[in-house]
Write a protein that holds these residues in place. Structure first.
Motif, PDB file in Angstrom:
ATOM      1  N   GLU A  76       0.834  -1.209   0.000  1.00  0.00           N
ATOM      2  CA  GLU A  76       0.000   0.000   0.000  1.00  0.00           C
ATOM      3  C   GLU A  76       0.866   1.256   0.000  1.00  0.00           C
ATOM      4  OE1 GLU A  76      -3.620   2.060   2.600  1.00  0.00           O
ATOM      5  OE2 GLU A  76      -2.596   0.264   3.357  1.00  0.00           O
ATOM      6  N   THR A  80       1.039   4.222  -2.854  1.00  0.00           N
ATOM      7  CA  THR A  80       0.836   5.621  -2.475  1.00  0.00           C
ATOM      8  C   THR A  80       2.024   6.482  -2.878  1.00  0.00           C
ATOM      9  OG1 THR A  80      -0.569   4.984  -0.607  1.00  0.00           O
ATOM     10  CG2 THR A  80       0.422   7.176  -0.533  1.00  0.00           C
ATOM     11  N   ASN A  84       2.061   9.665  -5.485  1.00  0.00           N
ATOM     12  CA  ASN A  84       2.487  10.987  -5.038  1.00  0.00           C
ATOM     13  C   ASN A  84       3.712  11.507  -5.782  1.00  0.00           C
ATOM     14  OD1 ASN A  84       0.411  10.996  -3.168  1.00  0.00           O
ATOM     15  ND2 ASN A  84       1.699  10.324  -1.468  1.00  0.00           N
ATOM     16  N   THR A 135      -6.634   1.283  -1.634  1.00  0.00           N
ATOM     17  CA  THR A 135      -5.688   2.318  -2.053  1.00  0.00           C
ATOM     18  C   THR A 135      -5.322   2.146  -3.522  1.00  0.00           C
ATOM     19  OG1 THR A 135      -4.778   2.558   0.170  1.00  0.00           O
ATOM     20  CG2 THR A 135      -3.370   3.255  -1.653  1.00  0.00           C
TER      21      THR A 135
END
Length: 205
Positions: A76, A80, A84, A135
């Motif tokens: 996860e 992420t 980003n 996610t």
């Protein structure tokens, strides 16, 4: 004991024991595979007794469930971080690439994460998988969730499981051939969906 930082014999806190045991177990999974993780070896490595591990983990499988959950948390976090980074405007390439990269770099940990015995037997692992997939799906949707994008995410998630299973079996049969099979499988998927998932070769846009 009143909290997670209370001390066990020898002055080691429960939280420290848990963290160190998980770190060592993850290393063992990476080097040996999930079937060869041994509580006695873990206890010896961190300088405690097996009984101290049983104080926190009710069984070897309970420890492995926590290892699997940590694997999902790392997956996860990788998805992420990829989102980003802004490296690519294509959410499938960004999230799909992060997912496949995790499988490539952590094959034995990923195998542990999808042990049927562990995943079906421990809620902590199932919850961690659910959060990781949520996610991932949100990344694929790129802020616009729909049934179609969730289905796309689910298909890619399942594809990753298939790639991992096939390449590990191939590697076990003929060492050094698993990576080539994985590359061919991902390349085939890219042809089918008409878009690249892997990072572009250096020098290409």
């Amino acid at each position: 004991m009143t909290d997670g930082s209370a001390s066990l014999g020898g002055g080691m806190s429960v939280q420290t024991l848990k963290t160190r045991a998980l770190d060592v177990a993850i290393e063992m999974v990476a080097k040996r595979g999930p079937d060869d993780v041994n509580l006695r070896d873990i206890a010896e490595t961190i300088g405690t007794g097996v009984s101290s591990l049983y104080y926190y983990f009710k069984s070897k499988d309970a420890l492995l469930a926590e290892v699997a959950a940590e694997g999902f948390r790392r997956l996860e976090a990788g998805v992420t971080a990829a989102r980003n980074s802004g490296a690519s405007p294509d959410p499938i390439r960004t999230c799909g690439g992060a997912y496949l990269r995790f499988i490539r770099e952590q094959p034995m940990l990923y195998k542990m994460m999808y042990s049927e015995r562990i995943l079906s037997g421990f809620e902590v692992t199932r919850e961690a998988e659910g959060r990781a997939f949520a996610t991932f799906a949100a990344g694929i949707a790129n802020g616009a969730p729909s049934q179609e994008t969730e289905d796309s995410a689910l298909a890619l998630w399942a594809f990753g499981r298939g790639v991992a299973s096939l390449t590990m079996a191939q590697e076990a049969n003929e060492r050094g051939t698993g990576r080539d099979l994985a590359r061919r499988l991902v390349g085939g998927l890219e042809v089918l969906i008409g878009r690249r998932i892997r990072p572009a070769p250096e020098g290409n846009s």
